[in-house]
Design a protein around this motif. Structure first.
Motif, short mmCIF file in Angstrom:
data_model
loop_
_atom_site.label_atom_id
_atom_site.label_comp_id
_atom_site.label_asym_id
_atom_site.label_seq_id
_atom_site.Cartn_x
_atom_site.Cartn_y
_atom_site.Cartn_z
N VAL A 1 0.80 -1.36 0.10
CA VAL A 1 0.01 0.03 0.10
C VAL A 1 1.05 1.11 -0.08
CG1 VAL A 1 -1.86 1.34 1.40
CG2 VAL A 1 -1.90 -1.28 1.17
N ILE A 2 1.98 1.45 0.82
CA ILE A 2 2.89 2.35 0.91
C ILE A 2 3.33 2.64 -0.35
CG2 ILE A 2 5.05 3.17 1.72
CD1 ILE A 2 4.41 1.86 4.32
N ALA A 3 3.81 1.55 -1.37
CA ALA A 3 4.47 1.66 -2.56
C ALA A 3 3.66 2.47 -3.59
CB ALA A 3 4.83 -0.10 -3.04
N ARG A 4 2.27 2.33 -3.35
CA ARG A 4 1.50 2.89 -4.44
C ARG A 4 1.69 4.40 -4.47
NH1 ARG A 4 -3.82 -0.28 -2.41
NH2 ARG A 4 -3.29 -2.29 -3.22
N ASN A 5 1.73 5.02 -3.08
CA ASN A 5 1.92 6.52 -3.18
C ASN A 5 2.91 6.65 -1.77
OD1 ASN A 5 1.91 9.31 -3.13
ND2 ASN A 5 -0.52 9.16 -2.96
N PRO A 6 4.00 6.60 -1.84
CA PRO A 6 5.01 6.71 -0.79
C PRO A 6 4.90 7.99 -0.06
CG PRO A 6 6.20 5.68 -2.41
CD PRO A 6 4.91 6.06 -3.10
N ALA A 7 4.71 9.21 -1.01
CA ALA A 7 4.64 10.52 -0.47
C ALA A 7 3.38 10.70 0.65
CB ALA A 7 4.33 11.55 -1.47
N LEU A 8 2.13 9.89 0.28
CA LEU A 8 1.10 10.02 1.30
C LEU A 8 1.48 9.51 2.66
CD1 LEU A 8 -1.85 10.51 1.19
CD2 LEU A 8 -2.21 8.14 0.82
N PHE A 9 2.50 8.94 3.05
CA PHE A 9 3.08 8.39 4.15
C PHE A 9 4.18 9.16 4.75
CE2 PHE A 9 0.53 5.02 2.16
CZ PHE A 9 -0.48 4.93 2.95
N GLY A 10 4.71 9.91 4.04
CA GLY A 10 5.72 10.68 4.43
C GLY A 10 7.04 10.10 3.92
N CYS A 11 7.04 9.32 2.92
CA CYS A 11 8.24 8.50 2.66
C CYS A 11 8.80 8.83 1.45
CB CYS A 11 7.89 6.85 2.75
SG CYS A 11 7.07 6.22 4.22
N GLU A 12 10.03 8.36 1.01
CA GLU A 12 10.60 8.54 -0.11
C GLU A 12 10.32 7.34 -0.68
OE1 GLU A 12 14.76 9.56 0.45
OE2 GLU A 12 14.30 11.32 1.70
N ALA A 13 10.67 7.36 -2.53
CA ALA A 13 10.04 6.68 -3.07
C ALA A 13 10.84 5.19 -3.16
CB ALA A 13 10.21 6.86 -4.58
N ASP A 14 12.36 5.36 -2.83
CA ASP A 14 13.17 4.11 -2.72
C ASP A 14 13.66 4.05 -1.36
OD1 ASP A 14 13.25 4.56 -5.69
OD2 ASP A 14 14.93 6.07 -5.77
N ALA A 15 12.99 4.80 -0.45
CA ALA A 15 13.58 4.19 0.95
C ALA A 15 12.55 3.37 1.57
CB ALA A 15 13.62 5.65 1.75
N PRO A 16 12.95 2.50 2.43
CA PRO A 16 12.12 1.56 3.19
C PRO A 16 11.42 2.40 4.23
CG PRO A 16 14.30 1.32 3.94
CD PRO A 16 14.28 2.15 2.64
N CYS A 17 10.15 2.16 4.36
CA CYS A 17 9.26 3.36 5.08
C CYS A 17 8.26 2.29 6.17
CB CYS A 17 8.53 3.88 4.28
SG CYS A 17 7.29 5.09 5.19
N VAL A 18 8.14 2.67 7.27
CA VAL A 18 6.87 1.98 8.25
C VAL A 18 6.08 2.92 8.59
CG1 VAL A 18 6.69 0.79 10.35
CG2 VAL A 18 8.79 0.24 8.97
N ALA A 19 4.69 2.77 8.36
CA ALA A 19 3.64 3.90 8.60
C ALA A 19 2.66 3.18 9.45
CB ALA A 19 3.20 4.53 7.38
N ALA A 20 1.91 3.75 10.20
CA ALA A 20 0.79 3.12 11.12
C ALA A 20 -0.46 4.11 10.64
CB ALA A 20 0.91 3.51 12.68
N TYR A 21 -1.71 3.24 10.70
CA TYR A 21 -2.89 3.89 10.38
C TYR A 21 -3.30 4.73 11.45
CZ TYR A 21 -3.66 0.54 6.40
OH TYR A 21 -3.70 -0.13 5.37
N GLY A 22 -3.21 4.47 12.84
CA GLY A 22 -3.47 5.37 13.74
C GLY A 22 -5.07 5.23 13.81
N ILE A 23 -5.76 6.50 14.45
CA ILE A 23 -7.18 6.73 14.57
C ILE A 23 -7.90 6.73 13.31
CG2 ILE A 23 -8.82 7.79 16.11
CD1 ILE A 23 -6.83 8.68 18.01
N PRO A 24 -8.97 6.20 13.02
CA PRO A 24 -9.77 6.43 11.86
C PRO A 24 -10.63 7.65 12.02
CG PRO A 24 -10.07 4.21 12.51
CD PRO A 24 -9.40 4.84 13.61
N TYR A 25 -10.88 8.36 11.01
CA TYR A 25 -11.57 9.45 11.20
C TYR A 25 -13.10 9.10 11.46
CZ TYR A 25 -8.24 12.04 8.32
OH TYR A 25 -7.04 12.68 7.71
N SER A 26 -13.67 7.93 11.20
CA SER A 26 -15.04 7.56 11.50
C SER A 26 -15.24 7.50 13.05
CB SER A 26 -15.20 6.25 10.92
OG SER A 26 -14.23 5.43 11.22
N VAL A 27 -13.90 7.11 13.73
CA VAL A 27 -13.91 6.87 15.11
C VAL A 27 -13.97 8.30 16.00
CG1 VAL A 27 -12.63 6.00 17.22
CG2 VAL A 27 -12.75 4.77 15.26
#
Length: 431
Positions: A253-279
């Motif tokens: 999922v991150i690979a589709r749009n790394p910038a959306l998760f604050g990541c660079e395209a070629d760098a490994p990235c770990v991102a969390a979902y966190g609290i949903p807006y619906s909650v």
């Protein structure tokens, strides 16, 4: 002298009495924990994983939102069987507005930034108007709520089908679907910020409430009990945030749009979902409804009418208009729940909201709302919705067939009402 001193000394209080925790709330939390532990054992630890807790939270939201309104309906000795069908009509209208009416009739292009917000406002207004119309028939014309809302169940379910010709409508606007759950979350950093702020605000209100009681000479908890309650509340909030932040976004999922998760395209990235807006939407609804119930004239009128309708009317409360207000509120909440439900799916489907009316009523009743009227809490309805969803999700993970799931849910509902009746009999016997 010894007799006088013993007469003046306050009676000893147990640990729970010192904490002043509602026993019914404690029982509901105990039942919820028991359900979680049992299914966690049956699923070899998969039930209490961050991923499943995340999914459980977003699946609970729509029913919990409507259940907060159902509390007011049942408290005033009415019932609403139309909430699921009303949700379907509202989502059908909002789906058609996004995909057809606003682009074709108004001329707004697909993806226009105003489309989701116009849709949401229109959906809330339509839900409130339909609810008000049902309340008007009940309050001013004396038609039993059971009949009006049973008719509403048949009418609005088929109005929704007619508007869409029974077709699935979508895909819905990208901004709109952010309210559905996994497509719209705060991320790890903002989740911690919101969680810490929520914990701090909760502790501030508890402490300020204690100071107010002291200032007016009311009895307060022992200091150790106050700090115990504050620690439990802060721990529950931050623990919930930590659990949601432990659910990380898959690499694909991150690979589709790394910038959306604050990541660079070629760098490994770990991102969390966190609290949903619906909650966050559910939390906002819970706060508003609790304030209405406990801090406003409308809330006092609602519980007074449920306790004794004749006395409430003789005291000057316009119970007819009150009924219109309550059902209008429920209609708006159905539309809000419809936003969350359709956004989570990304589409409006013809069967959306099916049997939600039964789940909503069950959540309110399991949460301690008395069918005889006059008694109910917002937090109880939300916990009831969480218990219901936990049962269904757990049975699905274990592999229980859908008919057996409904049998278990029905049995739990009857058991909850029986326990509530026995609890009230004991209270009556003690008084």
């Amino acid at each position: 002298m010894s007799d006088q001193s013993s007469a003046k000394s306050p009676p000893k209080r147990s640990f729970l009495q010192s904490l002043e925790i509602d026993l019914r709330l404690l029982g509901m939390l105990g039942a919820f924990l028991a359900v979680c532990i049992v299914f966690n054992l049956l699923t070899d630890g998969r039930f209490l994983t961050p991923r499943n807790i995340f999914n459980l939270s977003i699946q609970t939201v729509s029913v919990a939102i409507m259940a907060t309104g159902m509390v007011f309906v049942i408290v005033t000795r009415h019932i609403d069987l139309s909430v699921g069908a009303l949700l379907a009509t509202c989502t059908a209208i909002m789906g058609m507005m996004q995909t057809s009416w606003l682009p074709d009739i108004v001329g707004l292009e697909l993806g226009h930034p105003l489309i989701p917000w116009i849709t949401i406002i229109a959906g809330l207004l339509i839900g409130a108007l339909i609810g008000a119309a049902q309340g008007w028939l009940i309050g001013y014309h004396g038609i039993p709520a059971f009949i009006v809302t049973l008719g509403g169940l048949l009418i609005w379910r088929n109005v929704g089908w007619y508007l869409t010709d029974g077709a699935t409508i979508g895909p819905l606007d990208k901004t709109f679907i952010l309210f559905g759950g996994i497509n719209g979350t705060l991320g790890a950093m903002w989740s911690w910020i919101v969680g810490i702020a929520a914990a701090a605000i909760s502790l501030f209100f508890i402490w300020s409430g204690r100071k107010t009681k002291v200032r007016h000479g009311f009895p307060v908890k022992p200091m150790w009990a106050e700090f115990t309650v504050m620690t439990l509340i802060a721990g529950a909030i931050l623990g919930f945030v930590a659990t949601l932040n432990a659910y990380t976004v898959p690499e694909r999922v991150i690979a589709r749009n790394p910038a959306l998760f604050g990541c660079e395209a070629d760098a490994p990235c770990v991102a969390a979902y966190g609290i949903p807006y619906s909650v966050l939407v559910l939390i906002a609804v819970a706060i508003v409804m609790t304030v209405i119930a406990l801090r406003t004239r409308l809330g006092r009128y609602i519980f007074a009418t449920g306790g004794n309708p004749d006395a409430a009317e003789l005291s000057g409360i316009n119970t007819r208009f009150l009924t219109v207000k309550i059902f209008s509120m429920v209609g708006a909440l159905c539309a809000l729940a419809g936003i969350v439900s359709s956004a989570r799916l990304g589409y409006h489907t013809n069967d959306i909201g099916t049997l939600d009316e039964l789940r909503v009523i069950a959540a309110a009743v399991i949460g301690g709302t008395a069918l005889s009227g006059g008694v109910g809490t917002i937090y109880g309805a939300i916990i009831g919705a969480l218990i219901m969803q936990s049962l269904q999700s757990g049975m699905a993970m274990v592999g229980v067939d859908a008919p057996y799931q409904n049998i278990v849910v029905g049995a739990v509902l009857v058991l909850a009402v029986w326990i509530d009746i026995q609890y009230r009999k004991r209270l009556g016997g003690k008084s």
